[in-house]
Design a protein around this motif. Structure first.
Motif, PDB file in Angstrom:
ATOM      1  N   ARG A  29     -16.069  29.632  20.320  1.00 35.34           N
ATOM      2  CA  ARG A  29     -17.658  29.082  21.181  1.00 35.34           C
ATOM      3  C   ARG A  29     -17.352  27.674  21.114  1.00 35.34           C
ATOM      4  N   ILE A  30     -17.477  26.624  21.579  1.00 34.42           N
ATOM      5  CA  ILE A  30     -17.808  24.998  21.942  1.00 34.42           C
ATOM      6  C   ILE A  30     -17.938  24.528  21.498  1.00 34.42           C
ATOM      7  N   LYS A  31     -16.958  23.848  20.032  1.00 39.94           N
ATOM      8  CA  LYS A  31     -18.270  22.855  19.543  1.00 39.94           C
ATOM      9  C   LYS A  31     -18.175  22.009  19.768  1.00 39.94           C
ATOM     10  N   LYS A  32     -19.737  21.687  19.597  1.00 38.01           N
ATOM     11  CA  LYS A  32     -20.496  21.142  20.668  1.00 38.01           C
ATOM     12  C   LYS A  32     -21.108  19.471  18.969  1.00 38.01           C
ATOM     13  N   ALA A  33     -20.363  18.072  19.225  1.00 39.02           N
ATOM     14  CA  ALA A  33     -20.901  17.423  18.262  1.00 39.02           C
ATOM     15  C   ALA A  33     -22.071  16.058  18.564  1.00 39.02           C
ATOM     16  N   LEU A  34     -22.770  16.592  17.201  1.00 44.52           N
ATOM     17  CA  LEU A  34     -23.848  15.814  17.170  1.00 44.52           C
ATOM     18  C   LEU A  34     -23.880  13.674  16.433  1.00 44.52           C
ATOM     19  N   PRO A  35     -24.466  13.410  16.708  1.00 37.15           N
ATOM     20  CA  PRO A  35     -23.901  11.739  16.457  1.00 37.15           C
ATOM     21  C   PRO A  35     -25.071  11.634  14.807  1.00 37.15           C
ATOM     22  N   GLN A  36     -23.114  11.117  14.426  1.00 34.82           N
ATOM     23  CA  GLN A  36     -23.086  11.008  12.931  1.00 34.82           C
ATOM     24  C   GLN A  36     -24.643   9.793  11.859  1.00 34.82           C
ATOM     25  N   GLN A  37     -25.525   8.870  13.187  1.00 36.20           N
ATOM     26  CA  GLN A  37     -26.311   8.055  13.439  1.00 36.20           C
ATOM     27  C   GLN A  37     -26.854   8.088  14.141  1.00 36.20           C
ATOM     28  N   VAL A  38     -28.762   8.129  14.148  1.00 37.56           N
ATOM     29  CA  VAL A  38     -29.578   8.018  15.897  1.00 37.56           C
ATOM     30  C   VAL A  38     -30.064   7.023  15.265  1.00 37.56           C
ATOM     31  N   ILE A  39     -30.244   5.342  15.804  1.00 30.60           N
ATOM     32  CA  ILE A  39     -30.908   4.203  15.873  1.00 30.60           C
ATOM     33  C   ILE A  39     -32.253   4.175  16.501  1.00 30.60           C
ATOM     34  N   SER A  40     -33.267   4.098  16.584  1.00 32.86           N
ATOM     35  CA  SER A  40     -34.736   4.309  17.041  1.00 32.86           C
ATOM     36  C   SER A  40     -34.478   2.541  18.476  1.00 32.86           C
ATOM     37  N   LEU A  41     -34.404   2.343  19.477  1.00 31.48           N
ATOM     38  CA  LEU A  41     -34.338   1.818  20.114  1.00 31.48           C
ATOM     39  C   LEU A  41     -35.679   1.056  20.324  1.00 31.48           C
ATOM     40  N   GLY A  42     -36.891   1.958  20.401  1.00 27.98           N
ATOM     41  CA  GLY A  42     -38.420   1.311  20.207  1.00 27.98           C
ATOM     42  C   GLY A  42     -38.923   1.193  21.918  1.00 27.98           C
ATOM     43  N   ALA A  43     -38.879   2.096  22.820  1.00 26.13           N
ATOM     44  CA  ALA A  43     -39.175   2.124  24.019  1.00 26.13           C
ATOM     45  C   ALA A  43     -38.687   0.600  24.632  1.00 26.13           C
ATOM     46  N   ILE A  44     -37.175   0.848  24.674  1.00 27.83           N
ATOM     47  CA  ILE A  44     -36.747  -0.077  25.312  1.00 27.83           C
ATOM     48  C   ILE A  44     -36.504   0.715  26.938  1.00 27.83           C
ATOM     49  N   GLU A  45     -36.028   1.821  26.858  1.00 26.46           N
ATOM     50  CA  GLU A  45     -35.655   2.176  28.233  1.00 26.46           C
ATOM     51  C   GLU A  45     -34.703   1.977  28.623  1.00 26.46           C
ATOM     52  N   ALA A  46     -33.096   1.765  28.180  1.00 24.43           N
ATOM     53  CA  ALA A  46     -31.972   1.763  28.228  1.00 24.43           C
ATOM     54  C   ALA A  46     -31.904   1.581  29.854  1.00 24.43           C
ATOM     55  N   GLU A  47     -31.420   1.905  30.635  1.00 24.95           N
ATOM     56  CA  GLU A  47     -30.118   1.917  31.502  1.00 24.95           C
ATOM     57  C   GLU A  47     -28.587   2.058  31.524  1.00 24.95           C
ATOM     58  N   GLN A  48     -28.656   0.350  30.876  1.00 28.41           N
ATOM     59  CA  GLN A  48     -26.648   0.331  30.575  1.00 28.41           C
ATOM     60  C   GLN A  48     -26.399   0.351  29.690  1.00 28.41           C
ATOM     61  N   MET A  49     -25.072  -0.066  29.154  1.00 31.25           N
ATOM     62  CA  MET A  49     -25.313  -0.149  27.819  1.00 31.25           C
ATOM     63  C   MET A  49     -23.358  -0.716  27.765  1.00 31.25           C
ATOM     64  N   LEU A  50     -23.183  -1.900  27.392  1.00 28.66           N
ATOM     65  CA  LEU A  50     -21.381  -3.186  27.386  1.00 28.66           C
ATOM     66  C   LEU A  50     -21.178  -3.572  26.137  1.00 28.66           C
ATOM     67  N   PRO A  51     -20.018  -3.024  25.186  1.00 34.26           N
ATOM     68  CA  PRO A  51     -19.555  -3.992  24.498  1.00 34.26           C
ATOM     69  C   PRO A  51     -19.147  -5.187  24.710  1.00 34.26           C
ATOM     70  N   VAL A  52     -19.949  -6.364  23.785  1.00 31.02           N
ATOM     71  CA  VAL A  52     -19.524  -8.219  23.780  1.00 31.02           C
ATOM     72  C   VAL A  52     -19.369  -8.236  22.773  1.00 31.02           C
ATOM     73  N   GLN A  53     -18.825  -9.286  22.922  1.00 30.11           N
ATOM     74  CA  GLN A  53     -17.702 -10.653  21.820  1.00 30.11           C
ATOM     75  C   GLN A  53     -18.695 -11.315  21.875  1.00 30.11           C
ATOM     76  N   VAL A  54     -19.218 -12.244  21.010  1.00 30.66           N
ATOM     77  CA  VAL A  54     -19.553 -13.607  21.080  1.00 30.66           C
ATOM     78  C   VAL A  54     -19.040 -14.465  19.583  1.00 30.66           C
ATOM     79  N   GLY A  55     -18.917 -15.679  19.356  1.00 29.42           N
ATOM     80  CA  GLY A  55     -18.776 -15.838  18.343  1.00 29.42           C
ATOM     81  C   GLY A  55     -17.711 -15.258  17.386  1.00 29.42           C
ATOM     82  N   GLY A  56     -16.864 -14.267  18.116  1.00 26.58           N
ATOM     83  CA  GLY A  56     -16.382 -13.486  16.807  1.00 26.58           C
ATOM     84  C   GLY A  56     -16.508 -12.096  16.219  1.00 26.58           C
ATOM     85  N   GLU A  57     -18.444 -11.990  17.194  1.00 23.33           N
ATOM     86  CA  GLU A  57     -19.505 -11.024  15.949  1.00 23.33           C
ATOM     87  C   GLU A  57     -19.811  -9.774  17.844  1.00 23.33           C
TER      88      GLU A  57
END
Length: 650
Positions: A29-57
């Motif tokens: 069987r193909i092993k399927k991954a579950l997330p290590q952590q799930v965080i609720s975003l609270g009704a944001i309905e996000a369509e796209q996400m990108l990683p960014v860095q500002v001020g070294g953070e």
């Protein structure tokens, strides 16, 4: 024995198919991954996400249909927000280390530019609106490209029409200047730019991932690099990790990673996601895989991603590795030619000796005739004489005329002759047919006050004709004089009258030199002085011109294969340097590329061109996309960029 063996094998196959315990089942069987952590975003309905860095953070920037632009930390806490109904976004670092964000707001039907910046003593971050532009259709993909210290933005609408914009920063309101349109079919859902090779990658189900040149000054070279047959039915969410030079995307129930240096059928790494989650916008942050759960308003964090190095293809290098090619700007440009397609071809410069600032540029529209421009690029006259290809000018001693111009004509194989009055009025003297199948390149030669024309047959030799004006110039004649055999196509040529040397460009081989004095006595053959080597000269080699001073000068060639111009010493023997003409953001003039013909003078043409003028044909007229034209370059900029030692002597 054979029957028993068959029964054994059949039993083994049935056992493998239906399982013989947990261990075998877990292997099959193909092993399927579950997330290590799930965080609720609270009704944001996000369509796209990108990683960014500002001020070294590190942060994650979300496009939300409910909340607009939202900046969160890796724990899902909102750091800053900008209201709106955002469906697509793109991010680019600014020189001040803040972030430039482009987003499409569905509610406003507008493309907006924001800056993410620190405020209140660097303790907080906020969004500052830089500018915006109404869009004709909803946008399905946005991505930035950084080119020669300029920021470009690609937008692709739901109807499949895209545009490349040049971003023009300003104190009050940034502007988006359209450069060119791009045409795709429907279903485009994402794009990303490989900054190393400057290729635009576009996700278009069910076709696949397309690649094309991000630079508007290059051939598009559209290519299918990942077929939809390899990826699956539902794919997209492109993101490029510049550190590992890898492309990330989602495909059906998988997150896939491909090496940018060797895109192939199978990914270098993939992860099957458990069917309880539908992932969107996979990105890496601190070595962990983050993704959105499409439709469930959750941020998913998966186990540490493999950190093994990706395969590297040493043959893949940055497109700008030829860093010795310096960039300069055009000061002016001509109005476009009237004909569509590949039409503008070759210019020549007539110098008004009494009023240099009133000098003229004669240039061919090789589908319809000869254009006459002033030094501001304004079209003064179009002379409809047919498919004239190349043009050249020589001064003459005449009571009414200061010079003659000759042009090779491919409509009726022959040469058109024009007279230029002392005031700069152009008179067409007529056409004389010549016994060539397809007159192509042309340049003039002046010897002992006699004018000669060298004309190349497109697939054959160079032919010399004497131009005899007579008492009535319109009754001029052409008389065949000599022929020089060549092995392949020649268009560009130029004659150094003072040294009686002919230079001609065999497009795929290089630049040849011929001593005309010795040639007349049969003692000289052409000599290859500058060979196509893929570095200093890249085929095709097209236009040739001479920048001459009292005792020195330079031979200039358009190196069409890499959109550059190569300078050699006056005799053509030594390479001096090369340059490109790039976007002049201040004046809104695009660069030049795929140049055919060029012309130059070292004479002072007034305050804009005190050291002379270089005119080059532009094969791709952008900013915005238009019919072909010619770019006007102050020679001083060439001299400064290359550190030349030859200056005009007044």
């Amino acid at each position: 024995m054979n029957k028993l063996r068959f029964i054994f094998l059949l039993t083994l196959c049935i056992t493998l198919i239906y399982g013989c315990g947990h261990e075998v089942d877990s292997v099959l069987r193909i092993k399927k991954a579950l997330p290590q952590q799930v965080i609720s975003l609270g009704a944001i309905e996000a369509e796209q996400m990108l990683p960014v860095q500002v001020g070294g953070e590190d942060y994650l920037l979300l496009a939300s249909e409910r909340r607009g632009l939202i900046l969160i930390n890796p724990f899902g806490e909102i750091i800053a927000a900008q209201e709106g109904r955002v469906e697509r976004l793109a991010v680019q670092a600014l020189s001040n280390k803040n972030l430039l964000v482009a987003s499409y707001d569905e509610g406003q039907a507008q493309l907006n530019l924001h800056e993410i910046r620190p405020t209140e003593g660097e303790r907080k971050l906020d969004f500052r609106l830089l500018g915006g532009q109404k869009m004709r259709t909803p946008q399905s993909a946005l991505c930035f490209s950084h080119q020669e210290e300029r920021t470009h933005l690609f937008t692709i609408g739901e109807e499949g029409i895209g545009y490349e914009y040049l971003l023009l920063p300003a104190q009050q309101q940034w502007r988006l200047q359209e450069m060119r349109p791009l045409y795709f079919g429907e279903q485009v859902n994402a794009c990303a730019v490989n900054s190393k090779t400057q290729h635009l990658l576009v996700s278009q189900p069910p076709i696949g991932i397309l690649s094309l040149n991000a630079s508007a000054e290059k051939d598009e070279q559209r290519e299918l690099v990942l077929s939809g047959q390899w990826i699956g039915e539902d794919f997209g969410n492109l993101w490029i990790d510049t550190q590992s030079e890898s492309l990330w995307l989602t495909a059906d129930d998988q997150v896939r990673r491909y090496s940018l240096s060797s895109l192939k059928e199978e990914p270098d790494w993939h992860l099957h996601i458990d069917e309880s989650h539908t992932v969107n916008s996979p990105v890496l942050l601190n070595g962990q895989l983050f993704a959105l759960d499409d439709g469930r308003d959750q941020l998913l964090i998966f186990d540490q991603v493999e950190s093994d190095s990706l395969p590297h293809d040493p043959s893949v290098t940055a497109t700008e590795s030829d860093s010795s090619i310096v960039s300069i700007f055009a000061r002016n440009q001509t109005e476009p030619v009237q004909s569509l397609g590949d039409a503008a071809d070759d210019p020549a410069i007539w110098v008004n000796k009494s009023r240099p600032q009133n000098s003229l540029i004669l240039a061919t529209d090789k589908k319809s005739g000869l254009n006459v421009y002033d030094l501001s690029g304004k079209l003064l006259e179009h002379i409809p004489v047919g498919r004239v290809n190349n043009v050249d000018i020589r001064s003459i001693d005449h009571p009414l005329y200061s010079a003659v111009a000759a042009a090779s004509n491919r409509s009726i194989p022959g040469v058109n002759l024009f007279a230029i009055t002392l005031e700069g009025r152009i008179e067409h003297l007529g056409l004389r047919s010549i016994d060539l199948q397809d007159p192509y390149g042309l340049c003039l030669q002046k010897t002992d006050n006699r004018i000669f024309a060298w004309v190349s047959d497109k697939e054959a030799a160079l032919h010399q004709f004497a131009i005899e004006l007579g008492e009535i110039p319109s009754e001029f004649s052409l008389k065949a004089q000599a022929e020089v055999a060549v092995n392949s196509q020649v268009e560009g040529c130029v004659v150094d009258d003072e040294r009686q040397t002919l230079f001609f460009a065999e497009e795929d081989l290089g630049i040849w030199s011929l001593d005309l004095v010795k040639q007349r006595s049969g003692e000289s053959q052409p000599r290859l002085v500058a060979e196509v080597d893929g570095k200093t000269l890249v085929d095709d080699v097209e236009g040739l011109a001479l920048y001459l001073t009292e005792d020195s000068g330079y031979l200039i060639a358009s190196s069409q294969g890499n959109d550059s111009y190569a300078l050699f010493t006056r005799d053509g023997n030594n390479f001096v340097g090369h340059f490109r003409v790039t976007v002049n953001m201040r004046l809104g003039i695009d660069g030049s590329s795929e140049t055919d013909g060029l012309a130059v003078t070292s004479l002072n043409l007034g305050p804009e061109y005190p050291m002379g003028l270089l005119v080059v044909q532009d094969g791709r007229n952008r900013l915005p996309n238009a019919k072909q034209n010619f770019k006007l370059i102050d020679w001083y900029t060439v001299s400064e960029a290359l550190g030349l030692s030859v200056f005009v002597k007044n």
